[in-house]
Write a protein that holds these residues in place. Sequence first.
Motif, PDB file in Angstrom:
ATOM      1  N   VAL A  56       1.362  -1.341   0.355  1.00 22.93           N
ATOM      2  CA  VAL A  56       0.353  -0.046  -0.077  1.00 22.93           C
ATOM      3  C   VAL A  56       0.605   1.573  -0.130  1.00 22.93           C
ATOM      4  O   VAL A  56       0.532   2.306  -0.912  1.00 22.93           O
ATOM      5  CB  VAL A  56      -0.872   0.103   1.158  1.00 22.93           C
ATOM      6  N   PHE A  59       2.220   1.980  -3.424  1.00 19.24           N
ATOM      7  CA  PHE A  59       1.863   2.134  -4.314  1.00 19.24           C
ATOM      8  C   PHE A  59       0.901   3.795  -4.224  1.00 19.24           C
ATOM      9  O   PHE A  59       0.541   4.471  -5.080  1.00 19.24           O
ATOM     10  CB  PHE A  59       0.467   1.647  -4.099  1.00 19.24           C
ATOM     11  N   THR A  60       0.991   4.341  -2.818  1.00 20.06           N
ATOM     12  CA  THR A  60       0.625   5.715  -2.648  1.00 20.06           C
ATOM     13  C   THR A  60       2.087   6.544  -3.688  1.00 20.06           C
ATOM     14  O   THR A  60       1.381   7.971  -3.333  1.00 20.06           O
ATOM     15  CB  THR A  60       0.351   5.719  -1.065  1.00 20.06           C
ATOM     16  N   VAL A 128      -3.274  -6.552 -12.084  1.00 16.79           N
ATOM     17  CA  VAL A 128      -2.420  -5.887 -11.291  1.00 16.79           C
ATOM     18  C   VAL A 128      -1.116  -5.835 -12.363  1.00 16.79           C
ATOM     19  O   VAL A 128      -0.736  -4.021 -12.585  1.00 16.79           O
ATOM     20  CB  VAL A 128      -2.521  -5.753  -9.832  1.00 16.79           C
ATOM     21  N   SER A 152      -5.801   3.915 -11.943  1.00 16.44           N
ATOM     22  CA  SER A 152      -4.508   3.508 -10.415  1.00 16.44           C
ATOM     23  C   SER A 152      -5.309   4.100  -9.419  1.00 16.44           C
ATOM     24  O   SER A 152      -6.051   3.052  -8.116  1.00 16.44           O
ATOM     25  CB  SER A 152      -3.418   4.879  -9.915  1.00 16.44           C
ATOM     26  N   ASN A 153      -6.700   4.725  -9.014  1.00 18.47           N
ATOM     27  CA  ASN A 153      -7.667   5.031  -8.314  1.00 18.47           C
ATOM     28  C   ASN A 153      -8.169   3.856  -7.658  1.00 18.47           C
ATOM     29  O   ASN A 153      -8.887   3.156  -7.304  1.00 18.47           O
ATOM     30  CB  ASN A 153      -8.866   5.650  -8.710  1.00 18.47           C
ATOM     31  N   ALA A 156      -6.330   1.139  -6.922  1.00 17.57           N
ATOM     32  CA  ALA A 156      -6.463   1.441  -5.291  1.00 17.57           C
ATOM     33  C   ALA A 156      -7.470   0.411  -4.063  1.00 17.57           C
ATOM     34  O   ALA A 156      -6.902  -0.101  -3.495  1.00 17.57           O
ATOM     35  CB  ALA A 156      -6.214   2.246  -5.230  1.00 17.57           C
ATOM     36  N   GLN A 157      -8.576   0.853  -4.665  1.00 13.62           N
ATOM     37  CA  GLN A 157      -9.547   0.345  -4.513  1.00 13.62           C
ATOM     38  C   GLN A 157     -10.109  -1.144  -4.478  1.00 13.62           C
ATOM     39  O   GLN A 157      -9.853  -1.400  -3.234  1.00 13.62           O
ATOM     40  CB  GLN A 157     -11.038   1.207  -5.027  1.00 13.62           C
ATOM     41  N   LEU A 159      -7.910  -3.147  -4.487  1.00  9.60           N
ATOM     42  CA  LEU A 159      -6.854  -3.744  -3.607  1.00  9.60           C
ATOM     43  C   LEU A 159      -6.618  -3.936  -1.942  1.00  9.60           C
ATOM     44  O   LEU A 159      -6.852  -4.772  -1.358  1.00  9.60           O
ATOM     45  CB  LEU A 159      -5.415  -3.165  -3.867  1.00  9.60           C
ATOM     46  N   LEU A 160      -7.242  -2.265  -1.169  1.00 15.12           N
ATOM     47  CA  LEU A 160      -8.088  -2.126  -0.836  1.00 15.12           C
ATOM     48  C   LEU A 160      -8.837  -2.722  -0.186  1.00 15.12           C
ATOM     49  O   LEU A 160      -8.891  -3.017   1.479  1.00 15.12           O
ATOM     50  CB  LEU A 160      -7.844  -0.467  -0.356  1.00 15.12           C
TER      51      LEU A 160
END
Length: 175
Positions: A56, A59-60, A128, A152-153, A156-157, A159-160
């Motif tokens: 995380v 990625f961020t 991914v 990427s948004n 990210a969602q 993955l989270l």
Amino acid sequence: MARIFNLFGDSKKVQEPVEQKPAISIPDTRRQAPAQTISYEADLISHLKGDHVRLVNQFTSLMPALKSGDIKGFKAKLSAFKTDFQGHIIKENVKFYVYLEQSLAGDETNLELMRDFRREMNTISRAVVNFCNRYAEDSMDATGIANFQRESNDIAQALLRRIEREERDLYTLYN
């Protein structure tokens, strides 16, 4: 070989050699490898959760590198994220899922739940890796940056949500 002579106009018949089998049967005395099992690792879940935190964070860090105009740094961070992500997936597949499959052999309900999680993760991981490959090759002009930000948004969602569900619902089956 007869075909070669025919191609060059030689009309002589050439007989193909015939493989002869031995008259005596020799038994195969090679040992068969014992069935492999994966052992329980008391610290596996904490390692997997640590991977989640690192992934995380990696990625961020991508968007700030991209927004600062550091395309080379962005691509290096993207490559590191992809490598670590694939390492995590391999660790999960080999150490976690295989162990669970062994230990849940008599529990059809939880075994099916685990298999559903595994199939879903395989789908997410392909997405991914494709995402990382696409932006590793992109020139990252204004359009590429806008596309990356939008995609990427979504990544990210996904993955989270997946990390949250794994840690809440799936990892508890390991204990």
